[in-house]
Motif scaffolding. Structure first.
Motif, PDB file in Angstrom:
ATOM      1  N   LYS A 292      89.339  25.626   9.458  1.00 14.88           N
ATOM      2  CA  LYS A 292      88.692  24.322   9.539  1.00 14.88           C
ATOM      3  C   LYS A 292      89.705  23.205   9.747  1.00 14.88           C
ATOM      4  O   LYS A 292      89.505  22.313  10.577  1.00 14.88           O
ATOM      5  CB  LYS A 292      87.882  24.075   8.256  1.00 14.88           C
ATOM      6  N   LYS A 293      90.818  23.244   9.008  1.00 13.57           N
ATOM      7  CA  LYS A 293      91.825  22.203   9.141  1.00 13.57           C
ATOM      8  C   LYS A 293      92.476  22.231  10.520  1.00 13.57           C
ATOM      9  O   LYS A 293      92.816  21.183  11.082  1.00 13.57           O
ATOM     10  CB  LYS A 293      92.887  22.353   8.052  1.00 13.57           C
TER      11      LYS A 293
ATOM     12  N   ASP B 122      89.995  20.667  12.862  1.00  9.80           N
ATOM     13  CA  ASP B 122      89.937  19.233  12.585  1.00  9.80           C
ATOM     14  C   ASP B 122      91.145  18.517  13.188  1.00  9.80           C
ATOM     15  O   ASP B 122      91.027  17.393  13.673  1.00  9.80           O
ATOM     16  CB  ASP B 122      89.888  19.014  11.075  1.00  9.80           C
TER      17      ASP B 122
END
Length: 277
Positions: free
Chosen positions: A91-92, A95
């Motif tokens: 996810k990071k 992002d």
């Protein structure tokens, strides 16, 4: 009467610094457009900015930017929703990579996208062989490039608003019998609508003036895939600064209109949402 002590300098100094920075960075360069354009008479100015080839450049830039911004709103909303509402591995990384178009030189992006979307490229070959669709050197290719550079504006506009929405409002809607669609339409969408409009407008305004990532993939065929910024560069290469600044002044006017409409719509939407709240 006691006044609050401010950490930053007083109003006079702060305002002076602000005006100085704005003048150096924004106002003086914009005024230079007016100065160079003023060398032409009004009739010459109108003729310069309304030539058929120039009008075609406006249309190509605006139409592809509008379509790309609509796509970016849909894709950006989905990306922002996933990043806010779900936890998953990587996810990071996702992002962070969303902001890659901000950091990547536009020329590099244009060259990369061109190689991918030509009839011999990985992506372009699939579309051409299966559907007979050519991406590079067409308006489709321009739109693809503008989607690439515009997607971060929508995601970064919507994402913070989604993060601030209290989940209890959605739970209350479910308790009262609302289904998922109704909850999104009545509870969530009104909250994120101003951010969606802002993201769309920023992406639209950015895409209209994009040059580096588009010039390689466009093909630059007059009346077909020639964008307005390329016309400005062509005039500059011919040392016709008056014509170049005249076209640039029109593009500036279009951007000002877009941003002004955005401010008006934002104010009305926010007022309506606050009135309903």
């Amino acid at each position: 009467m006691n006044r609050r002590r401010s950490i930053i300098p007083g109003f006079g100094i702060s305002m002076g610094i602000t005006i100085t920075i704005l003048s150096i960075v924004v106002l003086i360069p914009l005024c230079s457009l007016v100065v160079f354009s003023a060398k032409l008479s009004f009739s010459e100015f109108v003729y310069t900015v309304t030539r058929p080839r120039v009008l075609s450049g406006y249309f190509v830039s605006i139409s592809t930017a509008f379509i790309a911004s609509i796509v970016n709103v849909i894709m950006g909303l989905i990306l922002a929703w996933i990043l806010v509402r779900y936890d998953f591995k990587g996810k990071k990384f996702i992002d962070g990579i969303i902001e890659l178009p901000f950091a990547l030189p536009t020329a590099v992006a244009g060259i990369s996208l061109t190689h991918l979307t030509t009839t011999n490229g990985w992506v372009g070959q699939i579309f051409y062989n299966l559907f007979g669709i050519q991406i590079a050197y067409t308006r489709i290719g321009i739109t693809v490039a503008l989607i690439f550079i515009g997607i971060p504006f929508v995601v970064r506009s919507v994402q913070p608003v989604l993060e601030k929405i209290d989940i209890q409002y959605e739970e209350a809607a479910f308790i009262l019998g609302a289904d998922a669609k109704t909850t999104f339409r009545k509870v969530i969408f009104p909250e994120i609508l101003p951010a969606i409009i802002s993201g769309f407008t920023l992406a639209f305004a950015r895409s209209i003036g994009e040059y580096g990532s588009v010039v390689f993939i466009a093909g630059n065929t007059p009346y077909e895939t020639e964008i307005a910024p390329l016309l400005i560069m062509s005039e500059l290469q011919e040392y016709d600064y008056s014509a170049a600044t005249s076209i640039a002044l029109v593009m500036l006017g279009i951007s000002v209109v877009i941003l002004s409409v955005n401010a008006i719509v934002q104010a009305r939407v926010s007022k309506r949402v606050n009135g309903l709240a």
